[in-house]
Design a protein around this motif. Structure first.
Motif, PDB file in Angstrom:
ATOM      1  N   ARG A 184     -24.307 -29.212  33.789  1.00  0.00           N
ATOM      2  CA  ARG A 184     -24.476 -30.412  34.589  1.00  0.00           C
ATOM      3  C   ARG A 184     -24.427 -30.022  36.052  1.00  0.00           C
ATOM      4  NH1 ARG A 184     -21.767 -34.276  37.505  1.00  0.00           N
ATOM      5  NH2 ARG A 184     -22.342 -36.465  37.166  1.00  0.00           N
ATOM      6  N   SER A 186     -24.071 -30.353  40.268  1.00  0.00           N
ATOM      7  CA  SER A 186     -23.233 -31.104  41.185  1.00  0.00           C
ATOM      8  C   SER A 186     -23.983 -32.341  41.661  1.00  0.00           C
ATOM      9  CB  SER A 186     -22.868 -30.241  42.393  1.00  0.00           C
ATOM     10  OG  SER A 186     -22.056 -29.164  42.017  1.00  0.00           O
ATOM     11  N   GLY A 187     -23.234 -33.340  42.101  1.00  0.00           N
ATOM     12  CA  GLY A 187     -23.838 -34.540  42.654  1.00  0.00           C
ATOM     13  C   GLY A 187     -24.154 -35.581  41.603  1.00  0.00           C
ATOM     14  N   ASP A 188     -25.128 -36.425  41.930  1.00  0.00           N
ATOM     15  CA  ASP A 188     -25.536 -37.533  41.070  1.00  0.00           C
ATOM     16  C   ASP A 188     -27.058 -37.605  41.015  1.00  0.00           C
ATOM     17  OD1 ASP A 188     -22.878 -38.935  40.570  1.00  0.00           O
ATOM     18  OD2 ASP A 188     -22.927 -38.871  42.770  1.00  0.00           O
ATOM     19  N   TRP A 203     -30.970 -34.418  41.109  1.00  0.00           N
ATOM     20  CA  TRP A 203     -29.561 -34.536  41.454  1.00  0.00           C
ATOM     21  C   TRP A 203     -29.359 -34.138  42.909  1.00  0.00           C
ATOM     22  CZ3 TRP A 203     -25.510 -35.291  37.601  1.00  0.00           C
ATOM     23  CH2 TRP A 203     -26.016 -35.469  36.306  1.00  0.00           C
ATOM     24  N   THR A 205     -26.201 -33.908  46.154  1.00  0.00           N
ATOM     25  CA  THR A 205     -24.855 -34.111  46.670  1.00  0.00           C
ATOM     26  C   THR A 205     -24.950 -34.768  48.040  1.00  0.00           C
ATOM     27  OG1 THR A 205     -24.752 -31.992  47.837  1.00  0.00           O
ATOM     28  CG2 THR A 205     -24.108 -32.004  45.505  1.00  0.00           C
TER      29      THR A 205
END
Length: 273
Positions: A184, A186-188, A203, A205
């Motif tokens: 997975r 980092s971040g969204d 994704w 950050t």
């Protein structure tokens, strides 16, 4: 990149002791000793557990071998790097074997016994752009790759691209995950996009890290990297005057479930013009 439950930038691929960039005024060198550079099937037969006893499918006679965490094979402008950047405090072994910058493999052993998801190594091949040209100066930036991974443990095969400098405070790190096995970023997830006919979740950050994660894994192909950069610029996530520093392709390894696992790379090139 994912390191545990948060983001942390990886040290520069090019160790300061072994290579000084031309922008520092010194032509780069890589310290490679006879213990690190070998040829023939004898090198491949040194692998644990029978892995690579005859090399990879294509790299039958490795010209280079290393278990040194920071070692690289200098094939400028390409470099083959073992890049065991995150092994401190973990029990990790990794040996890299290469026939060329586009034909190499590693056998690695590690686990995720403390469940922190820490990325321990990123064996890779990369092309440096020492003059760091502006992305806008190119009419085309493409790359080819091909890999075979074991389906064991936690890892992803991915591009790691450095823009606006290479691992500096102002760098933008752009990853393209082509095969994901339990990782997975980092971040969204901030967007989805289709490029080169493939769908990606993007994704991001709050810093300068962006990862395009393929929604369907693929293990080889030709990538139009300029399309990715221009899409980022259209979103305002990358400046119009952004520069190109380095294009890597390899595998970020978290775990092989404690057994030796082979990751093979049978194609890599970067063409810009």
């Amino acid at each position: 990149m994912k390191q545990g439950n948060g983001e942390s930038r990886r040290p520069r691929r090019v160790p300061a002791f072994s290579r000084i960039g031309t922008r520092g005024g010194i032509i780069g060198v890589v310290a490679i000793t006879s213990a690190l550079a070998v040829s023939g099937l004898a090198a491949a037969r040194m692998l644990n557990g029978g892995h690579g006893s005859t090399g990879s499918a294509s790299c039958q006679n490795p010209q280079y071998q290393t278990s040194d965490p920071t070692a690289m094979w200098n094939l400028a402008p390409y470099f083959v790097a073992n890049d065991m950047w995150g092994i401190s405090g973990y029990n990790v072994s990794q040996t890299q074997y290469a026939c060329s910058y586009s034909d190499w493999y590693v056998v690695a052993t590690m686990d995720n016994s403390n469940s922190d998801g820490h990325v321990k190594t990123y064996p890779n091949s990369h092309r440096d752009f020492d003059t760091e040209p502006a992305i806008s100066s190119f009419g085309s930036i493409t790359s080819t790759f091909a890999e075979t991974s074991p389906g064991t443990g936690i890892y992803e095969d991915a591009y790691d691209i450095w823009l606006n400098g290479v691992v500096t405070r102002t760098s933008t790190e752009v990853m393209i995950w082509t095969e994901n096995h339990g990782q997975r970023p980092s971040g969204d997830v901030m967007a989805t996009v289709t490029l080169d006919g493939r769908s990606y979740s993007v994704w991001k950050t709050t810093g300068n890290y962006i990862a395009f994660v393929a929604n369907t894994n693929f293990t080889s192909g030709t990538m139009n990297l300029l399309d990715f950069f221009q899409w980022l610029q259209s979103k305002g996530w990358l400046a119009s005057n952004a520069t190109l520093g380095q294009v890597d392709y390899g595998a970020e390894l978290v775990s092989t479930n404690g057994v030796p696992a082979k990751f093979t790379f049978s194609d890599f090139s970067v063409n810009a013009g």
